[in-house]
Each structure stands twice: as C-alpha cells, then as structure tokens.
Design a protein around this motif. Sequence first.
Motif: not given
Lengths: 456, 456
Positions: A356, A358, A374, A378, A384, A399, A412-413, A416
């Motif tokens: 993932y 960003y 993060m 997680l 991460v 990630v 995560i979302e 973030v």
Amino acid sequence: MGGVVQRSPRFSELNDDDVRYFQEILGKKNVIQDDDKLSAANIDWMHKYKGASKLILQPCNTDQVSQILKYCNSRCLAVVPQGGNTGLVGGSVPVFDEVIVSLSSMNNIISFDKVSGILVCEAGCILENIMSFLDNEGFIMPLDLGAKGSCQIGGNVSTNAGGLRLVRYGSLHGSVLGVEAVLANGTVLDMLKTLRKDNTGYGLKHLFIGSEGSLGIVTKVSILTPPKLSSVNVAFLACKDYSCCQKLLQEAKRKLGEILSAFEFLDSQSMNLVTNHLEGARNPFPTSLHNFYVLIETTGSDESSDKQKLEAFLLGSMENELVSDGVLAQDISQASTFWRLREGISEALMKAGAVYKYDLSIPVENLYNLVEEMRSRLGDAANVIGYGHLGDSNLHLNVSVPRYDNKILSQIEPFVYEWTSKHRGSISAEHGVGLMKANEIFYSQSRETVRIVVYY
Amino acid sequence: MGGVVQRSPRFSELNDDDVRYFQEILGKKNVIQDDDKLSAANIDWMHKYKGASKLILQPCNTDQVSQILKYCNSRCLAVVPQGGNTGLVGGSVPVFDEVIVSLSSMNNIISFDKVSGILVCEAGCILENIMSFLDNEGFIMPLDLGAKGSCQIGGNVSTNAGGLRLVRYGSLHGSVLGVEAVLANGTVLDMLKTLRKDNTGYGLKHLFIGSEGSLGIVTKVSILTPPKLSSVNVAFLACKDYSCCQKLLQEAKRKLGEILSAFEFLDSQSMNLVTNHLEGARNPFPTSLHNFYVLIETTGSDESSDKQKLEAFLLGSMENELVSDGVLAQDISQASTFWRLREGISEALMKAGAVYKYDLSIPVENLYNLVEEMRSRLGDAANVIGYGHLGDSNLHLNVSVPRYDNKILSQIEPFVYEWTSKHRGSISAEHGVGLMKANEIFYSQSRETVRIVVYY
C-alpha cells in the motif's frame, strides 16, 4: 476503481457522423479506431485503471485541438486528454467511453533563447527529448522524473509534476513562464509568455498547472531552463535518529547552500528491504546498525571547490555527531550505487509482496511520526517503511504485506488521510488527484476553497 | 488620473450607522476618521493619485476583516485594501470615497520552521521587519525592494512584487507556499499551506498573487525563505555594445551559475546622467568611453572560492573581448559605490527635469532595440536612457525632458505599448496595473484571457 462513478446520461454516444467529421478536420490517419492502439490508450501503465473509449484523436496543431473540443462540446461528447499516459492516479485514461485526445503528434520545439534559457515547445514533446535538446545547448530541464522516457511536457505541466530536482529548482509554478490552452468550448487562451516578469492581469496560467486537464487542454508551454553545471557529487550518510536527519538538512541548506541538489532519506527498514531484495545492493556501512540514511547530492560549476565544500560539511557533521558514518562517492559508478539504494526501494517493495503506497507531504518536524504511529498501529502484520524527498518534506509511506488484505487496509485508511490532514499535510504531494483521490480532496483542501471552484 | 473613471451609483455612501457598526466590531480606536490620518491614507507616495475616503478601518484579525467585508458587501459600500501604500500605479489608495481597510495592525509573525525555512505571518508585517526577524534565524527573504521599510508582505504578495533578488530566487509564485484571503462576501479562504509540494486541487492561491486586491484581501501568507549565505561579491564591467551584454549574461549564468545573484545593466546615457547629477558618483573607467556597463553580484557560502570564481570569470570575459574593462569591489564600501551607480539613476532623473517612466519586460534579444528606436524617434527633444534588471529581461525605459510636454508624450505613447506588445513583452513587468494601466491591459493580455475573467 471507477466503479463508484456513474456515466452521466448528459453525455452523448459516439456515432459514425462524429467519426466522419473528425476525419474531415484531422485527416483519416489521425482518427484512430485500431483495437491494439485503443486498448493501450484505454489502460494506465500500472494496469489499475481501464476505460472503454472507441476513438483516439491525434491533432497536429492547436487549431485542430480547438475544432475537436468545439465539436465535442456542441455534441456533448465527453473527452479525456492524454499525454504519455504515465500518471499514477487514473487521470490519463478514460473512465467510460470518452474520446481520447492524444497530444503525441504535437511534439515540436518551437524556439529556444540561449541568452535567457527560455524554451517554447508543444505539449506533446517527451520530457527526455527536451532534455537531450537542451543538453546540446548547455542547459537542463528544471524537472526530472523516472517516467521521462514517456511522459510529455503538457502532462507534466497539467499535473504539476514534482520529481527529483524540485529541492533545487522549485515547482513548475516558478519555472513555467507561459501556457497556451484550449477550453472545452474551443476557445484558445494565449498565455504563452516568454517573460520572467509580467504583472498585467491575473495569473491565469497557474490554474492550468496542476488542474489535470479539467479546465482545458494545454497545447504549448514556455519554460525557464537553468544552465547545465559541470560538477556533481554524492555523499551517503548514516544518522542515529530522525532528529539528526532534520538537523542535517538544516545544516546542508546552510553549508552547501547554493550547490545542494538532492536531500533524500530512508529508514533502516527501507535499507533492509533493498539489500535483501535487490541483487548487488549493499549497505555502505555493513558492520554497524544505523536507524536512518541520508543521500546528499550537490551540483555546481566548480569541481574542486564543490568537493572541498562537501568534504568539510561531512567532517563538520561527524564532529557535531549529526552523522554517525559517511562516505563520499569517488566516481560516477559509486554515486550510482548510492542512488540505487534510494531509487531501488520501489522495485524491492514489488519483490517483497503486496504494498500500500502513500505519497504525502507533511511539515518536516512531524513527518516521521506518521511512520512510527503506523508501525505501532499495524504491529507484526506489516512491514512499514518510510523514505522520500526530505528536502521537499515529501514522505513515501509504504506498507509492505504478504498479500492485499482489507482488514489491514481498514487500519491504514482513512487513518493515514486523517493524520495527514490533522498535521496540515497534503494527501497527494506530487501525483495529483485523478480518479483515485477525487473523493479524498477534503482531507487536504478546505470546504470553502473547493466550493468556490464549483460555484463560480 | 482617476478623472476618466466615474463613481458608480451602485455604491452606497457611508453613514453614521455604518460607522457605529464598525466601532462595535473593531472598537473605537480602530475606526479612524482623523483628518491627518485620512489625508495620508488617501494619497499615494508619489502624490500622483488622490482619493476622498472618509474612513479607515484597522482590523486586528482575519475574523474582523471578514466581518467588515461581509457588512460592506451587504451595504454596497466600496472598499480598498491598503498595506504600506508604496505602490506606483494608483492601486493602494481610494479612487473616490471607498472605505480604506488597513492591514497595518495585523503584523504578527505566526510561526517559523528553522528546518524547512518556512515562515507564516500576517499580511501587515513590514518587509524589513520580517527581514530582521529572519536575519536572526540565519535566513533571508526571497524578495528585496527599495520600499522595504514601509511595504507590507500582504501588499507584496497581492502585487506580485519583483525586486532585486528575482534573478536568483524567482517570483513569488514559486516562494509563496500559502495564502489566507477573505472574499468580498466575507468568506475566508484557507489556502495557508506550509508545504513545498501539494497536488490536491486547483492552484487557487496563485490567483491572489498579483491580483492587486481585486479578488479579495490577503490576510496571512506562508513563504519559503532561503538560508542566509555569508559571501557577497560585486563586479562592475564595461561592454562595447549590447550584444556583448547579452553574451556576458549567458556566460555569467553558466560560469557563475549557482552563485549569481544580480545582473544589472545601464547604458552610457544612464552613466552620464548619474555622474552629472549625483554628488560623489564616479565612473570607475573615467578615461575611456564605453557604451554599456554591467553590475554583477554573487552570493554564496564560501568567500574564497566565490571570489576566485568571479575573478576567473572576469579574466575569461576580458580574453573573449566580451568585457572591455572591469573591476572587482575590494570591500563593502566599493561595492556600495558600484550599486549607487545603478540604483542612483532614478534620483538623477528627478534632478535632471521631468521624466516619462516605463517598466517593461521584453525578451532579451530585442530589449535594447526599443531604446534605440525611441531615441531616433525623439531626436534632440529628449534624453532617452535604458537600464534595468537584464537578468530578468526587465527594461526601465526613461525619457528625460526639461518639462512635461504633450507633444513629446504623444510621440512616446501609444508607440511604447504597441512596440512592447508586438514583441510579446509586458507593459508592466513588476509594478502592476492599478488605476494607471487599467485601460492598457490589452497590450499585454489577449482579449480571450481578459474576457474569461470577466465572464466566469
């Protein structure tokens, strides 16, 4: 992705009369219905976004772009402009059956002024071709991108591309001196100034920089290019904590000042990933464990004084304990191996499994906190990693997971985006909004600023 | 000047209820009706433009600005924002009886990030005060102006001020990272980002840079400031013709590259004027007649290598015959005498009689042709001089005459605007449009770009 968006019934469907009309104004060979070409133009390079357009138009000049848009507007045919189709957010391909207007045939360099360094060219010029042209003239482009072999300057301007040289030469809002654009109704806006200074009227051209084609199609660009400098040096440094990275950036800006051309950072997780997955990638400091690494590049006009300056900076930073260890590249080959550690992270991530990604901009002092939060959020479920253009406050938060997993994604979302918004950051530092983040814009823009665009 | 513009009957006249309302929201001391203060705020510093406002409002925060504008909008009271009132085109004073909204009380520095060099402050901060603040932090402003002791950053941004450091640090469109502005209806637009990279949504803040208050009042600004560098050197050079000046600029960009911070030129007519009218101003090359003079300044981080570089550049330029003679300032005092020759021209012109002044931006290769054409056009009737920021393609064309004479003026205008327009120049490089050039905008902007602003 496009699944949540519905095709508006306001838009017409393409018919044979339309195609005949386009053939009349563009000539048959520039009206493309070939299946292979259509499927290439309908899909983005990540194979993530896919449209169903039945027609590519390849205008050869601004007047033809104007005629196309005027006609499509009167017929209510939806249109998507396409440059090199290297975008990352689903902005360069059709969502449904939009007519694709490809700028590829408009690839002429119109003029170059060797005194001022001002280049004027058509939107379809490929970035790397412009770079080669300028190299012969002793100049460089103020922007450089991984996609330079395919991306086009019109797309770069329309998406306000960032890239590797921003820390030195700033954004396209500073470098782009003029733009010619065609509005949806066919009106040609001539804002193609070749002047560094012009205070007559509104800065309209800036609206076309970064508006991703939504306000019109950029057809020509004038851009200020810096002279090519002869001396490039690269250093690779290790820091014990993020606070040292920050202080080092501060010192580099002061001590290296005018020759600093890159300030990149990666954490130890990134370093492990690269050295584990990329053949030949080696940690320059194999015997000790460091938490952070910094790559510094300088570009200047005097080989010996630049090198001296960088050596003195290195020495001073070690004495101040900002740097735990450091090495100065002795030749181009060693410089490339250092760059490979930073630039290879993306490739290493792909090899490590699913990821993932960003692309965030966050004020420097808080930037790495997000990575740590993060990580603790997680736990063992994911690796991460944090790296990016520290000189521009641009964090690439990635990630890495064995496989895509909606449970992890939901952790995560939107966290973030919310975190970034709370710290007045941007959820898209350089990639743009496109289809991918159209619904997330309020995380980075106030209601009022979005509303004023919709209302006026 | 304002004579040709008529006051619109759409606007109300101020009454006692209005004043009472303003006193309620701002407190009595911030609602100013004092005659002396009103007459100072009604007239510009050149004493060329004069309004007849009866009220100055001094809001202390954004919310008060919003309340003022919302009320004025609902009452149809015309408003003019005012910063340091140092503008040159009649944009900072009322034309008729507009309410003056002074930003002077909003003069707080809100934050400064020493790592990124990003400053956030209120619009009423005086430029010189910001400079002093930054100097203590080891940073500088990316812009510097003659009016720095009075002008305010909100006005600088609203007029897209150019100034002395543009050749090095670029325009405010590059340096200004964020803006907070209040629209006429009181809506506060928060675009106050502190990020170098943000690709979410339209670049709306750019519309407020250089729109001269016509779209809203800028209340806060965030700006990227470069670190202060320790070494400054100045050289004064003589060239035999304009072509040499151009080639010298090209060489300076290449050889001095990253340390070049000013490239100014003046012709022999300018030099004669300064040395004839300013006490103590002396031509550094008194025994020979040269046609052009160039002042080069470098700013860098290493005294000895910078000086070496400039010396080598000078030597090379003499060998190539680009430079007929040249001298490197040995200390700050000599550097000031060189700058005085360039900066004293305005003062010398005032002493020489009446003067018609034009601030033009023209592509470098054609820039001086205008001076020569003007000279042959006016013959013995006037002394035509040319000087300016050659590094920015910014020509200051000045026509010195014993006294103002409409016959001479009719030979200058509209010729000077037509010529500039024909060569794709700008009739206002850095001063803006204001009241002075509102009717001349089409010389530098296409009908379509102006029309789109009026229609949408």
